[in-house]
Design a protein around this motif. Sequence first.
Motif, mmCIF file in Angstrom:
data_model
loop_
_atom_site.group_PDB
_atom_site.id
_atom_site.type_symbol
_atom_site.label_atom_id
_atom_site.label_comp_id
_atom_site.label_asym_id
_atom_site.label_seq_id
_atom_site.Cartn_x
_atom_site.Cartn_y
_atom_site.Cartn_z
ATOM 1 N N SER A 1 0.733 -1.225 -0.033
ATOM 2 C CA SER A 1 -0.102 -0.022 -0.129
ATOM 3 C C SER A 1 0.722 1.348 0.056
ATOM 4 C CB SER A 1 -0.826 0.112 1.345
ATOM 5 O OG SER A 1 -0.285 -0.227 2.215
ATOM 6 N N ASP B 1 1.970 1.646 -3.493
ATOM 7 C CA ASP B 1 0.870 1.722 -4.324
ATOM 8 C C ASP B 1 0.734 3.442 -4.147
ATOM 9 O OD1 ASP B 1 -0.995 1.350 -6.273
ATOM 10 O OD2 ASP B 1 -2.526 1.545 -4.699
ATOM 11 N N ASN B 2 0.769 3.986 -2.804
ATOM 12 C CA ASN B 2 0.444 5.480 -2.697
ATOM 13 C C ASN B 2 1.507 6.206 -3.263
ATOM 14 O OD1 ASN B 2 -1.707 5.066 -1.069
ATOM 15 N ND2 ASN B 2 -0.544 5.031 0.722
ATOM 16 N N TRP B 3 2.659 5.822 -3.222
ATOM 17 C CA TRP B 3 3.691 6.434 -4.128
ATOM 18 C C TRP B 3 3.571 6.772 -5.330
ATOM 19 C CZ3 TRP B 3 8.880 3.785 -1.586
ATOM 20 C CH2 TRP B 3 8.841 4.182 -0.347
ATOM 21 N N VAL B 4 3.196 5.597 -6.015
ATOM 22 C CA VAL B 4 2.977 5.608 -7.485
ATOM 23 C C VAL B 4 1.967 6.597 -7.675
ATOM 24 C CG1 VAL B 4 2.295 4.077 -9.432
ATOM 25 C CG2 VAL B 4 4.073 3.263 -7.539
ATOM 26 N N ARG B 5 0.698 6.408 -7.088
ATOM 27 C CA ARG B 5 -0.454 7.354 -7.262
ATOM 28 C C ARG B 5 -0.171 8.835 -7.099
ATOM 29 N NH1 ARG B 5 -4.237 6.190 -3.322
ATOM 30 N NH2 ARG B 5 -3.395 4.219 -2.907
ATOM 31 N N LYS B 6 0.511 9.119 -6.035
ATOM 32 C CA LYS B 6 1.019 10.519 -5.842
ATOM 33 C C LYS B 6 1.861 10.950 -7.116
ATOM 34 C CE LYS B 6 3.429 13.024 -2.543
ATOM 35 N NZ LYS B 6 4.132 13.107 -0.920
ATOM 36 N N TYR B 7 2.927 10.282 -7.593
ATOM 37 C CA TYR B 7 3.817 10.547 -8.365
ATOM 38 C C TYR B 7 2.961 10.670 -9.849
ATOM 39 C CZ TYR B 7 7.425 10.018 -11.925
ATOM 40 O OH TYR B 7 8.368 10.229 -13.030
ATOM 41 N N LYS B 8 2.011 9.858 -10.194
ATOM 42 C CA LYS B 8 1.341 9.981 -11.318
ATOM 43 C C LYS B 8 0.537 11.403 -11.419
ATOM 44 C CE LYS B 8 0.897 5.170 -12.705
ATOM 45 N NZ LYS B 8 0.252 3.999 -12.965
ATOM 46 N N LYS B 9 -0.207 11.678 -10.155
ATOM 47 C CA LYS B 9 -0.969 13.036 -10.165
ATOM 48 C C LYS B 9 0.071 14.043 -10.227
ATOM 49 C CE LYS B 9 -4.443 11.814 -6.975
ATOM 50 N NZ LYS B 9 -5.247 12.068 -5.561
#
Length: 103
Positions: free
Chosen positions: A39, A42-50
């Motif tokens: 998790s 996954d949070n890092w990846v979502r933050k990066y994509k945003k």
Amino acid sequence: MTTKRNQHTREFKLEAISLVVDHKRKVVEVAESLGVGVSTLDNWVRKYKKERQDIGPTEGLALTDDQRCIQELEREVRQLKMEKDILKKASALLASDSLNVYR
């Protein structure tokens, strides 16, 4: 008993994100190989994509250089506005004091 949180460097996070985003590896696979929670990664990846879509983080430090620069500039603007307001109040106070001297 309290548990100690792991503090990962920005470079570590970006390298982990790169494995997922650029090298098309699965989040679970990368998380297990790096010893990071699924998790969390996954949070890092979502933050990066945003951030890559120019949506700044709502809290915490940004991961991308552009968003970090924006955060620093926003911090500087807040500081300058606060200083400007203090100077306005001080000058108004000094002006009212100088009026009282001439009475």
